[in-house]
Write an enzyme that holds these catalytic residues in place. Structure first.
Site, PDB file in Angstrom:
ATOM      1  N   HIS A 114      35.070 -34.901  35.625  1.00 28.73           N
ATOM      2  CA  HIS A 114      34.693 -34.856  37.036  1.00 28.73           C
ATOM      3  C   HIS A 114      35.377 -35.952  37.853  1.00 28.73           C
ATOM      4  O   HIS A 114      35.637 -35.762  39.048  1.00 28.73           O
ATOM      5  CB  HIS A 114      33.177 -34.996  37.179  1.00 28.73           C
ATOM      6  CG  HIS A 114      32.424 -33.836  36.614  1.00 28.73           C
ATOM      7  ND1 HIS A 114      31.051 -33.850  36.458  1.00 28.73           N
ATOM      8  CD2 HIS A 114      32.831 -32.616  36.168  1.00 28.73           C
ATOM      9  CE1 HIS A 114      30.654 -32.703  35.942  1.00 28.73           C
ATOM     10  NE2 HIS A 114      31.720 -31.945  35.741  1.00 28.73           N
ATOM     11  N   LEU A 347      27.222 -32.276  28.520  1.00 28.38           N
ATOM     12  CA  LEU A 347      28.435 -31.579  28.956  1.00 28.38           C
ATOM     13  C   LEU A 347      29.531 -32.568  29.324  1.00 28.38           C
ATOM     14  O   LEU A 347      30.580 -32.176  29.821  1.00 28.38           O
ATOM     15  CB  LEU A 347      28.117 -30.657  30.139  1.00 28.38           C
ATOM     16  CG  LEU A 347      27.059 -29.577  29.850  1.00 28.38           C
ATOM     17  CD1 LEU A 347      26.721 -28.811  31.123  1.00 28.38           C
ATOM     18  CD2 LEU A 347      27.533 -28.614  28.763  1.00 28.38           C
ATOM     19  N   PHE A 348      29.276 -33.850  29.121  1.00 31.31           N
ATOM     20  CA  PHE A 348      30.285 -34.914  29.115  1.00 31.31           C
ATOM     21  C   PHE A 348      31.044 -35.057  30.438  1.00 31.31           C
ATOM     22  O   PHE A 348      32.237 -35.385  30.441  1.00 31.31           O
ATOM     23  CB  PHE A 348      31.284 -34.704  27.970  1.00 31.31           C
ATOM     24  CG  PHE A 348      30.629 -34.333  26.669  1.00 31.31           C
ATOM     25  CD1 PHE A 348      29.521 -35.026  26.209  1.00 31.31           C
ATOM     26  CD2 PHE A 348      31.089 -33.266  25.920  1.00 31.31           C
ATOM     27  CE1 PHE A 348      28.887 -34.682  25.023  1.00 31.31           C
ATOM     28  CE2 PHE A 348      30.468 -32.907  24.734  1.00 31.31           C
ATOM     29  CZ  PHE A 348      29.365 -33.612  24.284  1.00 31.31           C
ATOM     30  N   CYS A 349      30.361 -34.835  31.562  1.00 29.29           N
ATOM     31  CA  CYS A 349      31.001 -34.960  32.887  1.00 29.29           C
ATOM     32  C   CYS A 349      32.258 -34.107  32.988  1.00 29.29           C
ATOM     33  O   CYS A 349      33.201 -34.452  33.711  1.00 29.29           O
ATOM     34  CB  CYS A 349      31.323 -36.424  33.199  1.00 29.29           C
ATOM     35  SG  CYS A 349      29.882 -37.488  33.302  1.00 29.29           S
ATOM     36  N   ALA A 350      32.255 -33.001  32.260  1.00 29.36           N
ATOM     37  CA  ALA A 350      33.326 -32.006  32.334  1.00 29.36           C
ATOM     38  C   ALA A 350      32.656 -30.645  32.144  1.00 29.36           C
ATOM     39  O   ALA A 350      32.938 -29.913  31.200  1.00 29.36           O
ATOM     40  CB  ALA A 350      34.378 -32.262  31.269  1.00 29.36           C
TER      41      ALA A 350
END
Length: 403
Positions: A114, A347-350
């Site tokens: 992101h 979701l790992f900032c993606a």
């Protein structure tokens, strides 16, 4: 030998103790012992940077600018480049978005973190490539469709899959079309040198807390012309060369233009120290540990690795996976509570990328299965051992699934 600060032991529910298996290094890396020593040595001399004539101010200013020079050299900067201290990679990329010339088109892939997906005002987002070669070809085609100033913004290593992106080849394509390229090096920097000249990058951004220097500093390094032409990222003291009686402002050129306020001296020195130490460290054991973890996951019938490229694609020490039959948050809690294993769930900032890969991974395991709502990520680094990897694999196998 390079080492990190870590707790001696972690208590388990049965009353026993064990060492902590930190497999969440990609989120926030522990502190290198030499970084902690450098910070401790500097603290008695902590004072104002670029302000004051006393011994503390003079020492602090010298240390701050020496840290900048260290990063300038470490990152392979050249004439016409600048190093600006920021809070982290997200801050650095937002700074770059702030200084873009009017009308600049930013071209990114839709799989970015992101921090490299959301700051851009006029993005052109390229669809998901399934190989490094496809990434290069689709970028070439996308750049044929745009005109005017163009910035290509790409990751060097995925924070979801750990896969390395073909940055050098992407840079060659970008430059052939007259575009500049910015590289999110947050996940590459802890594992390999970040050299702007070798990458062909015009800008690189990275975070201290990813490179074992968790003191709140990051950096944007690259071509100074856009930085000098734009208004300051923050307006205030330090960015001003002068303010007249009628409040007309003359701003500094160079890094000071975008470093208003009291700078993070401790963070800058910590980041520079970590980068200098990592440049000479032997990190070769990581590849063996990653291969061991991936091979173990491949043997588990209810666990599937997330990947974008071919299974043989080179990668850094990040392995994310889907687990069928267990709630990922509950599983991660159990790993931490009962086995002293730290992993990341989410979701790992993606989000767009991770959701897509979860659907694909679940489909490979069981075409009729509902994909889990989150992935689990194990990330390795300095301090990771074979026992840590094997402990995770043991927990993921028979005790959980009754095999």
């Amino acid at each position: 030998m390079v080492s990190v600060l870590s707790p001696a032991e972690v208590k388990l529910p049965d009353g026993s103790s064990t060492d902590f298996a930190n497999l969440d290094v990609a989120a926030t890396a522990p502190c290198l012992d030499v970084v902690a020593e450098a910070v401790a040595d500097l603290l008695p001399w902590y004072g104002s940077v670029h302000r004051g004539a006393g011994a503390l101010a003079q020492r602090s200013t010298r240390e701050y600018e020496q840290a900048r020079e260290t990063l300038y050299e470490h990152l392979g900067c050249g004439p016409g480049d600048a190093v600006v201290f920021t809070r982290n990679t997200t801050d650095a990329l937002n700074l770059l978005a702030h200084v873009l010339p009017p009308g600049t088109t930013v071209v990114t892939f839709d799989v970015e973190h992101h921090a490299n997906l959301l700051p851009w005002r006029t993005p052109v987002r390229i669809g998901t490539p399934r190989s490094p070669g496809e990434a290069v070809a689709t970028l070439d085609e996308a750049l044929r469709q745009v005109s005017g100033p163009v910035l290509v913004a790409v990751t060097a290593a995925s924070n979801v899959t750990g896969e390395l992106w073909p940055v050098r080849e992407l840079a060659e394509v970008a430059h052939r079309h007259g575009a500049r390229i910015a590289v999110d090096a947050a996940q590459l920097a802890p594992h390999a040198p970040v050299d702007m000249a070798a990458l062909g990058a015009d800008y690189v951004a990275l975070s201290g807390h990813k490179v074992y220097a968790p003191f709140g500093a990051g950096v944007l390094a690259g071509r100074a012309d856009w930085l000098d032409a734009a208004p300051p990222y923050l307006a205030g003291g330090g960015a001003t060369a002068g303010v007249s009686a009628d409040f007309a402002v003359r701003w500094h050129d160079g890094p000071a233009r975008h470093e208003a306020g009291t700078p993070n001296l401790i963070g800058a020195v910590a980041l520079a120290t970590a980068c200098r130490v990592l440049a000479g460290a032997d990190l070769s054991a990581e590849a063996h540990l990653v291969a061991r973890l991936r091979a173990g996951i491949a043997r588990l019938p209810h666990v599937e690795e997330l990947r974008l490229f071919d299974a043989a694609a080179p990668r850094v020490g990040i392995v994310s996976f889907a687990v069928l039959g267990r709630d990922p948050d509950e599983l991660s809690t159990e790993l931490g509570r009962d086995h002293a294993i730290g992993v990341r769930t989410g979701l790992f900032c993606a989000h767009p990328l991770t959701r897509r890969l979860l659907r694909e991974a679940a489909g490979r395991l069981d075409p009729s299965a509902e994909p889990p709502g989150a992935a689990i990520r194990a990330s390795l680094g300095i301090g990771t051992s074979e026992e840590h990897v094997d402990r995770l694999l043991a927990v993921l196998s028979a005790p959980l699934f009754g095999e």
